[in-house]
Design an enzyme around this catalytic site. Structure first.
Site, PDB file in Angstrom:
ATOM      1  N   LYS A  91      -0.645   7.159 -23.409  1.00  0.00           N
ATOM      2  CA  LYS A  91      -0.267   7.465 -24.803  1.00  0.00           C
ATOM      3  C   LYS A  91       1.238   7.210 -24.978  1.00  0.00           C
ATOM      4  O   LYS A  91       1.667   6.065 -25.008  1.00  0.00           O
ATOM      5  CB  LYS A  91      -0.637   8.901 -25.157  1.00  0.00           C
ATOM      6  CG  LYS A  91      -2.131   9.109 -25.445  1.00  0.00           C
ATOM      7  CD  LYS A  91      -2.951   9.284 -24.237  1.00  0.00           C
ATOM      8  CE  LYS A  91      -4.316   9.854 -24.506  1.00  0.00           C
ATOM      9  NZ  LYS A  91      -5.117   9.946 -23.271  1.00  0.00           N
ATOM     10  N   PHE A 105      -8.168  21.128 -24.681  1.00  0.00           N
ATOM     11  CA  PHE A 105      -8.454  19.700 -24.728  1.00  0.00           C
ATOM     12  C   PHE A 105      -9.639  19.458 -23.793  1.00  0.00           C
ATOM     13  O   PHE A 105      -9.754  20.098 -22.747  1.00  0.00           O
ATOM     14  CB  PHE A 105      -7.250  18.829 -24.338  1.00  0.00           C
ATOM     15  CG  PHE A 105      -7.613  17.376 -24.481  1.00  0.00           C
ATOM     16  CD1 PHE A 105      -7.772  16.823 -25.742  1.00  0.00           C
ATOM     17  CD2 PHE A 105      -7.875  16.584 -23.375  1.00  0.00           C
ATOM     18  CE1 PHE A 105      -8.181  15.509 -25.890  1.00  0.00           C
ATOM     19  CE2 PHE A 105      -8.283  15.269 -23.519  1.00  0.00           C
ATOM     20  CZ  PHE A 105      -8.436  14.721 -24.792  1.00  0.00           C
ATOM     21  N   THR A 106     -10.490  18.511 -24.168  1.00  0.00           N
ATOM     22  CA  THR A 106     -11.786  18.323 -23.503  1.00  0.00           C
ATOM     23  C   THR A 106     -11.670  18.218 -21.978  1.00  0.00           C
ATOM     24  O   THR A 106     -12.243  19.027 -21.242  1.00  0.00           O
ATOM     25  CB  THR A 106     -12.479  17.077 -24.072  1.00  0.00           C
ATOM     26  OG1 THR A 106     -11.575  15.966 -23.979  1.00  0.00           O
ATOM     27  CG2 THR A 106     -12.889  17.287 -25.521  1.00  0.00           C
ATOM     28  N   ASP A 163       1.047  19.878 -20.861  1.00  0.00           N
ATOM     29  CA  ASP A 163       0.384  18.594 -21.075  1.00  0.00           C
ATOM     30  C   ASP A 163       1.370  17.755 -21.893  1.00  0.00           C
ATOM     31  O   ASP A 163       1.530  17.961 -23.096  1.00  0.00           O
ATOM     32  CB  ASP A 163      -0.929  18.804 -21.832  1.00  0.00           C
ATOM     33  CG  ASP A 163      -1.688  17.500 -22.016  1.00  0.00           C
ATOM     34  OD1 ASP A 163      -1.047  16.432 -21.972  1.00  0.00           O
ATOM     35  OD2 ASP A 163      -2.916  17.550 -22.201  1.00  0.00           O
ATOM     36  N   PHE A 169     -19.536  14.206 -25.617  1.00  0.00           N
ATOM     37  CA  PHE A 169     -19.184  13.336 -26.756  1.00  0.00           C
ATOM     38  C   PHE A 169     -19.019  11.874 -26.345  1.00  0.00           C
ATOM     39  O   PHE A 169     -19.220  10.979 -27.151  1.00  0.00           O
ATOM     40  CB  PHE A 169     -17.895  13.838 -27.425  1.00  0.00           C
ATOM     41  CG  PHE A 169     -16.701  13.846 -26.507  1.00  0.00           C
ATOM     42  CD1 PHE A 169     -16.475  14.908 -25.646  1.00  0.00           C
ATOM     43  CD2 PHE A 169     -15.806  12.790 -26.497  1.00  0.00           C
ATOM     44  CE1 PHE A 169     -15.384  14.901 -24.784  1.00  0.00           C
ATOM     45  CE2 PHE A 169     -14.721  12.775 -25.641  1.00  0.00           C
ATOM     46  CZ  PHE A 169     -14.509  13.848 -24.774  1.00  0.00           C
ATOM     47  N   ARG A 196     -14.229  14.702 -33.412  1.00  0.00           N
ATOM     48  CA  ARG A 196     -13.563  15.822 -32.761  1.00  0.00           C
ATOM     49  C   ARG A 196     -14.089  17.091 -33.425  1.00  0.00           C
ATOM     50  O   ARG A 196     -13.426  17.699 -34.262  1.00  0.00           O
ATOM     51  CB  ARG A 196     -12.035  15.713 -32.923  1.00  0.00           C
ATOM     52  CG  ARG A 196     -11.362  14.793 -31.895  1.00  0.00           C
ATOM     53  CD  ARG A 196     -11.619  15.263 -30.501  1.00  0.00           C
ATOM     54  NE  ARG A 196     -11.012  14.450 -29.444  1.00  0.00           N
ATOM     55  CZ  ARG A 196     -11.629  14.198 -28.290  1.00  0.00           C
ATOM     56  NH1 ARG A 196     -12.848  14.611 -28.052  1.00  0.00           N
ATOM     57  NH2 ARG A 196     -11.018  13.522 -27.349  1.00  0.00           N
ATOM     58  N   TYR A 223       0.845  -1.205   0.000  1.00  0.00           N
ATOM     59  CA  TYR A 223       0.000   0.000   0.000  1.00  0.00           C
ATOM     60  C   TYR A 223       0.878   1.252   0.000  1.00  0.00           C
ATOM     61  O   TYR A 223       0.586   2.228  -0.698  1.00  0.00           O
ATOM     62  CB  TYR A 223      -0.925   0.013   1.220  1.00  0.00           C
ATOM     63  CG  TYR A 223      -1.934   1.136   1.161  1.00  0.00           C
ATOM     64  CD1 TYR A 223      -3.186   0.939   0.585  1.00  0.00           C
ATOM     65  CD2 TYR A 223      -1.611   2.407   1.647  1.00  0.00           C
ATOM     66  CE1 TYR A 223      -4.098   1.974   0.491  1.00  0.00           C
ATOM     67  CE2 TYR A 223      -2.516   3.456   1.547  1.00  0.00           C
ATOM     68  CZ  TYR A 223      -3.763   3.237   0.980  1.00  0.00           C
ATOM     69  OH  TYR A 223      -4.658   4.270   0.881  1.00  0.00           O
TER      70      TYR A 223
HETATM   71  C1  LIG Z   1      -3.881  15.874 -24.887  1.00  0.00           C
HETATM   72  C2  LIG Z   1      -4.545  15.081 -23.817  1.00  0.00           C
HETATM   73  N1  LIG Z   1      -4.539  15.535 -22.559  1.00  0.00           N
HETATM   74  C3  LIG Z   1      -5.125  14.865 -21.560  1.00  0.00           C
HETATM   75  C4  LIG Z   1      -5.780  13.672 -21.786  1.00  0.00           C
HETATM   76  C5  LIG Z   1      -6.492  13.002 -20.630  1.00  0.00           C
HETATM   77  O1  LIG Z   1      -5.861  11.842 -20.263  1.00  0.00           O
HETATM   78  P1  LIG Z   1      -6.637  10.534 -19.752  1.00  0.00           P
HETATM   79  O2  LIG Z   1      -7.518  10.061 -20.869  1.00  0.00           O
HETATM   80  O3  LIG Z   1      -5.536   9.573 -19.419  1.00  0.00           O
HETATM   81  O4  LIG Z   1      -7.439  10.912 -18.553  1.00  0.00           O
HETATM   82  C6  LIG Z   1      -5.792  13.139 -23.083  1.00  0.00           C
HETATM   83  C7  LIG Z   1      -6.446  11.862 -23.403  1.00  0.00           C
HETATM   84  O5  LIG Z   1      -7.593  11.622 -23.274  1.00  0.00           O
HETATM   85  C8  LIG Z   1      -5.179  13.877 -24.133  1.00  0.00           C
HETATM   86  O6  LIG Z   1      -5.189  13.446 -25.393  1.00  0.00           O
END
Ligand SMILES: Cc1ncc(COP(=O)(O)O)c(C=O)c1O
Length: 472
Positions: free
Chosen positions: A273, A139-140, A230, A464, A397, A87
């Site tokens: 990624k 980014f979303t 990021d 989405f 997208r 842990y």
């Molecule tokens: C550019 C970018 N930032 C952040 C994220 C968020 O990461 P995660 O999906 O691991 O939560 C993603 C992927 O979804 C991404 O492509």
């Protein structure tokens, strides 16, 4: 009898060079198969024309995302057996911490279950209501966490990024004039950090140059503003710098990565990624105070600060994945495969975002379906049509991903309306890319009669992922 047969050519011969191949061989396979057209029609209707709601067993070639879909290496699988499932204080955490410090160069590391866990921590740690967060395109999940912390995201990417035909080599760059104008308008004290992504996912996987991050650093230093990165696809960003920026051709991906990070104060990472794992993430910063806050908060939302939601074995695979991800041959073949698909589509006159980026081909749905208003979800429609044609799964997208303005509640209408064919790392072969290209061509050839979609169910957050649509 005369023959019209032309001898087949390898890729290398077609391009007048020697062919290259992936720097790995396949040791284990996972069977895939295509379901019938009738089954695909049933599946996509049942999924509300949203490819996120399909069952993966109904998918033939899965290009939904490059997130968590990489094939791990034999070394990573071996590392899984070395998981120290304690842990607290797992030795795998210290391996991960050291890998991030070595390759990214930051001082302090907080593990998280994936990227958005790290976005949550950094947003809550440093954003206050009324703050503005400038960034190179949204980014979303990143923007949502910034908004939930009380901030307002402001796009300061160069104009070229919004034009899918513009061939600028670094379309991910920050426009220094736009950033300066924001600082003058709201004051540096209202800007907790610049949110810099490399590469820029929503712009088509477009890179940021070293010259740009250096200049942003100088500007931010003059105003006392931090830069958080990021770093999700920064390895791929490093490849483009090596290829396109003067003075970097002879530098390794590892050296470029570390130099880039040195201009920033920290980074959040979706390790699913670049870092070649199926789950995991991290936040890394140089400031001890920010680290202290994040390390304290991680125990509320993710888990203890030496596992952050990951098992020991996940952290071991991640530490090894980081090391493998900066291998120059690996990155060249990864981006090379994406480019192979892009070159085919470009040759055939199919509208895609140019130049081709690092992780995906983005089909330009506005030019694909010029007869379709953006309210009819052209990119969502195109993803559904591709699945219907061949069982290839892609994702939207465009207007669905962009969501609504939190102040006005109105739909946002992004300039880019794209369908993303995202290539997992070390998973598919050139033959799979050929099948995908032919399917895109078939859908393109039938585009004139395609009708759009209506959104019939809209969730409040990140719509989405779970929205449902019906044929118009
Ligand atoms: C550019 C970018 N930032 C952040 C994220 C968020 O990461 P995660 O999906 O691991 O939560 C993603 C992927 O979804 C991404 O492509």
């Amino acid at each position: 009898m005369s023959s019209t047969h032309t001898p087949p050519q390898t890729m290398g011969q077609q391009y007048g060079r020697r062919s290259w191949a992936e720097p790995w061989k396949i040791k284990m396979v996972e069977p895939i198969h295509m379901v019938s057209r009738e089954e695909r029609a049933r599946a996509i209707e049942a999924a509300g024309y949203n490819t996120f709601l399909l069952r993966s067993e109904d998918v033939y070639i899965d290009l939904l995302t490059d997130s968590g879909t990489s094939a791990m290496s034999d070394r990573q699988w071996a590392g899984m057996m070395l998981g120290d499932e304690a842990y607290a204080g797992s030795r795998n955490f210290y391996r991960l911490e050291e890998a991030v410090q070595t390759y990214y160069g930051y001082r302090y590391v907080v593990p998280t279950h994936q990227g958005r866990g790290a976005e949550h921590l950094i947003s809550q740690a440093v954003i206050r209501p009324g703050h503005f967060i400038p960034g190179n395109m949204y980014f979303t999940t990143t923007r949502l966490h910034q908004e939930l912390a009380g901030g307002t995201f402001v796009d300061v990417i160069v104009d070229e990024a919004h034009d899918p035909t513009d061939l600028h080599p670094f379309k991910g760059n920050i426009d220094l004039d736009k950033l300066t104008a924001l600082i003058e308008r709201v004051g540096a004290a209202q800007i907790p950090y610049v949110s810099l992504a490399g590469t820029v996912n929503m712009a088509g996987g477009q890179p940021v140059s070293m010259a740009n991050v250096r200049a942003v650093r100088e500007l931010c230093d003059r105003h006392g503003i931090r830069i958080y990165l990021d770093a999700t696809r920064l390895v791929e960003n490093a490849f483009f710098i090596q290829e396109r920026e003067e003075g970097y051709a002879d530098k390794s991906i590892a050296a470029i990565l570390k130099e880039f990070c040195s201009f920033t104060d920290g980074a959040w990472m979706s390790a699913k990624k670049d870092n070649l794992v199926n789950i995991g993430g991290w936040l890394a910063v140089n400031d001890e105070e920010v680290f202290d806050l994040a390390r304290n908060m991680v125990v509320i939302y993710e888990g203890l600060h030496t596992y952050g939601g990951m098992a020991g074995r996940d952290m071991e695979a991640l530490a090894i994945g980081i090391e493998e991800s900066v291998n120059d041959d690996h990155v060249a073949s990864r981006v090379g495969q994406v480019r192979y698909l892009g070159d085919l589509l470009t040759e055939w006159g199919i509208p895609i975002v140019q130049p081709v980026g690092g992780h995906a081909i983005f089909l330009d749905a506005k030019r694909f379906y010029p007869h379709m208003p953006q309210d009819h979800f052209p990119a969502q429609t195109l993803a559904a049509e591709l699945y219907l044609d061949s069982g290839v799964r892609s994702m939207e997208r465009g207007i669905a991903s962009a969501g609504r303005d939190p102040q006005t509640g109105e739909n946002r209408y992004p300039a880019l309306e794209l369908t993303r064919l995202t290539i997992p790392r070390r998973v598919y072969t050139q033959a799979h890319m050929d099948v995908v290209a032919e399917s895109v061509k078939a859908v393109f050839d039938g585009r004139a009669t395609t009708r759009g979609l209506d959104m019939v169910y809209e969730p409040k957050y990140l719509r989405f992922f779970q929205a449902r649509f019906a044929r118009r």
